[in-house]
Scaffold this motif. Structure first.
Motif, PDB file in Angstrom:
ATOM      1  N   ASN A  14       0.786  -1.262  -0.146  1.00 54.16           N
ATOM      2  CA  ASN A  14      -0.055  -0.114   0.100  1.00 54.16           C
ATOM      3  C   ASN A  14       0.851   1.316  -0.024  1.00 54.16           C
ATOM      4  OD1 ASN A  14      -2.410  -1.311  -0.110  1.00 54.16           O
ATOM      5  ND2 ASN A  14      -2.687  -1.434   2.075  1.00 54.16           N
ATOM      6  N   ARG A  15       2.041   1.410   0.840  1.00 56.16           N
ATOM      7  CA  ARG A  15       2.805   2.540   0.518  1.00 56.16           C
ATOM      8  C   ARG A  15       3.453   2.829  -0.387  1.00 56.16           C
ATOM      9  NH1 ARG A  15       6.399   0.766   5.067  1.00 56.16           N
ATOM     10  NH2 ARG A  15       5.053  -0.358   6.133  1.00 56.16           N
ATOM     11  N   THR A  16       3.786   1.458  -1.291  1.00 59.09           N
ATOM     12  CA  THR A  16       4.628   1.664  -2.482  1.00 59.09           C
ATOM     13  C   THR A  16       3.597   2.161  -3.466  1.00 59.09           C
ATOM     14  OG1 THR A  16       6.064  -0.422  -2.039  1.00 59.09           O
ATOM     15  CG2 THR A  16       5.853   0.021  -4.452  1.00 59.09           C
ATOM     16  N   LEU A  17       2.307   1.521  -3.495  1.00 56.39           N
ATOM     17  CA  LEU A  17       1.324   2.023  -4.718  1.00 56.39           C
ATOM     18  C   LEU A  17       0.946   3.649  -4.299  1.00 56.39           C
ATOM     19  CD1 LEU A  17      -1.020  -0.967  -5.018  1.00 56.39           C
ATOM     20  CD2 LEU A  17       0.487  -0.101  -6.438  1.00 56.39           C
ATOM     21  N   TYR A  18       1.175   3.899  -2.875  1.00 54.56           N
ATOM     22  CA  TYR A  18       0.839   5.497  -2.489  1.00 54.56           C
ATOM     23  C   TYR A  18       1.991   6.273  -3.158  1.00 54.56           C
ATOM     24  CZ  TYR A  18       0.494   9.771  -0.075  1.00 54.56           C
ATOM     25  OH  TYR A  18       0.461  11.050   0.347  1.00 54.56           O
ATOM     26  N   ALA A  19       3.284   5.922  -3.152  1.00 57.35           N
ATOM     27  CA  ALA A  19       4.288   6.619  -3.673  1.00 57.35           C
ATOM     28  C   ALA A  19       4.357   6.582  -5.109  1.00 57.35           C
ATOM     29  CB  ALA A  19       5.646   5.937  -3.165  1.00 57.35           C
ATOM     30  N   LEU A  20       4.021   5.575  -5.674  1.00 51.63           N
ATOM     31  CA  LEU A  20       3.749   5.722  -7.094  1.00 51.63           C
ATOM     32  C   LEU A  20       2.744   6.577  -7.670  1.00 51.63           C
ATOM     33  CD1 LEU A  20       4.615   1.684  -8.149  1.00 51.63           C
ATOM     34  CD2 LEU A  20       5.926   3.541  -8.401  1.00 51.63           C
ATOM     35  N   THR A  21       1.394   6.499  -7.029  1.00 51.59           N
ATOM     36  CA  THR A  21       0.499   7.255  -7.479  1.00 51.59           C
ATOM     37  C   THR A  21       0.869   8.922  -7.312  1.00 51.59           C
ATOM     38  OG1 THR A  21      -0.994   5.609  -6.852  1.00 51.59           O
ATOM     39  CG2 THR A  21      -2.023   7.938  -7.054  1.00 51.59           C
TER      40      THR A  21
END
Length: 101
Positions: free
Chosen positions: A62-69
């Motif tokens: 979830n943190r990785t997807l937040y950063a990519l978004t």
């Protein structure tokens, strides 16, 4: 049976069947029961640890997807501007270095 023991094939009690070894087998049965209980407790602990590991992996994703978004959100306008103004326009005065305006 008149001996008060179990109804086994020989008709004798456990004490007659095992003889002097009965205390050892009783202790062995107790040890096996203790091991079974310990194994069950360890199995439950492994299940809890597996569940925790799954939650940690999900949080990291979830943190990785937040950063990519966030990176995508910030990079999209810049990409659109460079895509638009990076094209070769013949009638755009801003792109002609010989034009004094």
């Amino acid at each position: 049976c008149s001996d008060g023991g179990g109804g086994g094939a020989g008709g004798g009690s456990l004490g007659e069947f095992f003889g002097a070894e009965l205390p050892y087998f009783t202790e062995l049965a107790s040890d096996v029961n203790g091991l079974a209980a310990g194994t069950e407790a360890r199995r439950e602990r492994v299940q809890e640890m597996t569940k925790l590991l799954s939650q940690l992996k999900q949080d990291m994703m979830n943190r990785t997807l937040y950063a990519l978004t966030l990176v995508t959100f910030l990079a999209t306008p810049v990409t659109l501007l460079t895509g638009t103004f990076g094209m070769n326009f013949s009638d755009m005065h801003e792109l002609d270095p010989t034009d004094p305006d």
